[in-house]
Design a protein around this motif. Structure first.
Motif, PDB file in Angstrom:
ATOM      1  N   VAL A   1      43.548 -17.704  15.658  1.00 23.23           N
ATOM      2  CA  VAL A   1      44.879 -17.157  15.912  1.00 23.23           C
ATOM      3  C   VAL A   1      45.930 -18.058  15.272  1.00 23.23           C
ATOM      4  N   ALA A   2      45.764 -19.366  15.418  1.00 23.93           N
ATOM      5  CA  ALA A   2      46.722 -20.302  14.832  1.00 23.93           C
ATOM      6  C   ALA A   2      46.738 -20.198  13.310  1.00 23.93           C
ATOM      7  N   ARG A   3      45.582 -20.072  12.697  1.00 21.33           N
ATOM      8  CA  ARG A   3      45.517 -19.931  11.237  1.00 21.33           C
ATOM      9  C   ARG A   3      46.225 -18.662  10.778  1.00 21.33           C
ATOM     10  N   LEU A   4      45.969 -17.571  11.490  1.00 23.58           N
ATOM     11  CA  LEU A   4      46.598 -16.298  11.138  1.00 23.58           C
ATOM     12  C   LEU A   4      48.110 -16.364  11.304  1.00 23.58           C
ATOM     13  N   LEU A   5      48.567 -16.949  12.403  1.00 21.79           N
ATOM     14  CA  LEU A   5      50.004 -17.056  12.632  1.00 21.79           C
ATOM     15  C   LEU A   5      50.664 -17.968  11.602  1.00 21.79           C
ATOM     16  N   THR A   6      49.984 -19.024  11.216  1.00 17.58           N
ATOM     17  CA  THR A   6      50.517 -19.929  10.209  1.00 17.58           C
ATOM     18  C   THR A   6      50.690 -19.214   8.878  1.00 17.58           C
ATOM     19  N   GLU A   7      49.695 -18.457   8.481  1.00 18.82           N
ATOM     20  CA  GLU A   7      49.780 -17.717   7.220  1.00 18.82           C
ATOM     21  C   GLU A   7      50.873 -16.657   7.291  1.00 18.82           C
ATOM     22  N   LEU A   8      50.999 -15.973   8.414  1.00 20.30           N
ATOM     23  CA  LEU A   8      52.040 -14.957   8.578  1.00 20.30           C
ATOM     24  C   LEU A   8      53.423 -15.600   8.474  1.00 20.30           C
ATOM     25  N   THR A   9      53.620 -16.716   9.129  1.00 22.25           N
ATOM     26  CA  THR A   9      54.903 -17.419   9.073  1.00 22.25           C
ATOM     27  C   THR A   9      55.204 -17.881   7.657  1.00 22.25           C
ATOM     28  N   ARG A  10      54.185 -18.395   6.967  1.00 21.92           N
ATOM     29  CA  ARG A  10      54.375 -18.858   5.592  1.00 21.92           C
ATOM     30  C   ARG A  10      54.835 -17.715   4.700  1.00 21.92           C
ATOM     31  N   ARG A  11      54.198 -16.569   4.846  1.00 26.29           N
ATOM     32  CA  ARG A  11      54.559 -15.413   4.015  1.00 26.29           C
ATOM     33  C   ARG A  11      55.948 -14.885   4.353  1.00 26.29           C
TER      34      ARG A  11
ATOM     35  N   LEU B   1      47.350  -8.940   8.559  1.00 31.36           N
ATOM     36  CA  LEU B   1      47.464 -10.179   9.335  1.00 31.36           C
ATOM     37  C   LEU B   1      47.910  -9.872  10.766  1.00 31.36           C
ATOM     38  N   LYS B   2      48.921  -9.035  10.893  1.00 25.04           N
ATOM     39  CA  LYS B   2      49.430  -8.688  12.222  1.00 25.04           C
ATOM     40  C   LYS B   2      48.354  -7.996  13.057  1.00 25.04           C
ATOM     41  N   THR B   3      47.610  -7.101  12.421  1.00 20.60           N
ATOM     42  CA  THR B   3      46.525  -6.405  13.121  1.00 20.60           C
ATOM     43  C   THR B   3      45.440  -7.388  13.541  1.00 20.60           C
ATOM     44  N   GLN B   4      45.093  -8.282  12.638  1.00 20.34           N
ATOM     45  CA  GLN B   4      44.046  -9.264  12.920  1.00 20.34           C
ATOM     46  C   GLN B   4      44.478 -10.211  14.036  1.00 20.34           C
ATOM     47  N   ILE B   5      45.751 -10.572  14.078  1.00 22.02           N
ATOM     48  CA  ILE B   5      46.263 -11.448  15.138  1.00 22.02           C
ATOM     49  C   ILE B   5      46.104 -10.765  16.493  1.00 22.02           C
ATOM     50  N   LYS B   6      46.504  -9.501  16.571  1.00 18.26           N
ATOM     51  CA  LYS B   6      46.379  -8.769  17.839  1.00 18.26           C
ATOM     52  C   LYS B   6      44.920  -8.662  18.272  1.00 18.26           C
ATOM     53  N   THR B   7      44.054  -8.381  17.313  1.00 16.58           N
ATOM     54  CA  THR B   7      42.629  -8.257  17.616  1.00 16.58           C
ATOM     55  C   THR B   7      42.059  -9.581  18.105  1.00 16.58           C
ATOM     56  N   GLU B   8      42.403 -10.654  17.425  1.00 12.17           N
ATOM     57  CA  GLU B   8      41.871 -11.973  17.781  1.00 12.17           C
ATOM     58  C   GLU B   8      42.414 -12.441  19.134  1.00 12.17           C
ATOM     59  N   GLN B   9      43.680 -12.138  19.415  1.00  7.66           N
ATOM     60  CA  GLN B   9      44.250 -12.507  20.710  1.00  7.66           C
ATOM     61  C   GLN B   9      43.571 -11.742  21.839  1.00  7.66           C
ATOM     62  N   ALA B  10      43.312 -10.468  21.630  1.00 12.07           N
ATOM     63  CA  ALA B  10      42.623  -9.667  22.647  1.00 12.07           C
ATOM     64  C   ALA B  10      41.203 -10.179  22.860  1.00 12.07           C
TER      65      ALA B  10
ATOM     66  N   ASN C   1      40.104 -19.651   5.459  1.00 12.78           N
ATOM     67  CA  ASN C   1      41.460 -19.570   4.931  1.00 12.78           C
ATOM     68  C   ASN C   1      41.542 -18.670   3.709  1.00 12.78           C
ATOM     69  N   ALA C   2      40.527 -18.685   2.868  1.00 14.78           N
ATOM     70  CA  ALA C   2      40.525 -17.812   1.688  1.00 14.78           C
ATOM     71  C   ALA C   2      40.537 -16.345   2.108  1.00 14.78           C
ATOM     72  N   ASP C   3      39.815 -16.020   3.162  1.00 14.32           N
ATOM     73  CA  ASP C   3      39.802 -14.650   3.675  1.00 14.32           C
ATOM     74  C   ASP C   3      41.171 -14.274   4.240  1.00 14.32           C
ATOM     75  N   ILE C   4      41.797 -15.221   4.903  1.00 12.87           N
ATOM     76  CA  ILE C   4      43.103 -14.969   5.507  1.00 12.87           C
ATOM     77  C   ILE C   4      44.152 -14.744   4.426  1.00 12.87           C
ATOM     78  N   ARG C   5      44.105 -15.532   3.360  1.00 11.39           N
ATOM     79  CA  ARG C   5      45.079 -15.386   2.275  1.00 11.39           C
ATOM     80  C   ARG C   5      44.938 -14.053   1.560  1.00 11.39           C
ATOM     81  N   ALA C   6      43.751 -13.464   1.603  1.00 12.37           N
ATOM     82  CA  ALA C   6      43.511 -12.195   0.924  1.00 12.37           C
ATOM     83  C   ALA C   6      44.073 -11.006   1.708  1.00 12.37           C
ATOM     84  N   LEU C   7      44.426 -11.203   2.969  1.00 10.80           N
ATOM     85  CA  LEU C   7      44.932 -10.115   3.801  1.00 10.80           C
ATOM     86  C   LEU C   7      46.398  -9.834   3.511  1.00 10.80           C
TER      87      LEU C   7
END
Length: 70
Positions: free
Chosen positions: A50-60, A14-23, A3-9
């Motif tokens: 993917v869920a963690r990334l989407l959660t952080e994106l939605t929060r932001r 985040l959007k790029t990482q979500i696409k990469t992780e989904q693929a 989560n600390a790594d995700i918050r730093a993005l």
């Protein structure tokens, strides 16, 4: 990814990482359908990432919407 790594993005990262992780998750599912994965827990980890990334994106995005509304 922690989560600390995700918050730093940034939002774009985040959007790029979500696409990469989904693929990556999709290719893992395909590989698992053809022959069992050596470590099937990777499927679960991929979904959770993917869920963690989407959660952080939605929060932001909600945070930005609240800031612009005020």
């Amino acid at each position: 990814m922690k989560n600390a790594d995700i918050r730093a993005l940034s939002i774009e990262d985040l959007k790029t990482q979500i696409k990469t992780e989904q693929a990556s998750g999709q290719s893992l599912r395909f590989a698992h359908a053809i022959s069992p994965l050596e470590n099937p827990i990777r499927l679960k980890q991929s979904r959770k990432n993917v869920a963690r990334l989407l959660t952080e994106l939605t929060r932001r995005e909600n945070e930005q919407a609240n800031n612009t509304a005020n």
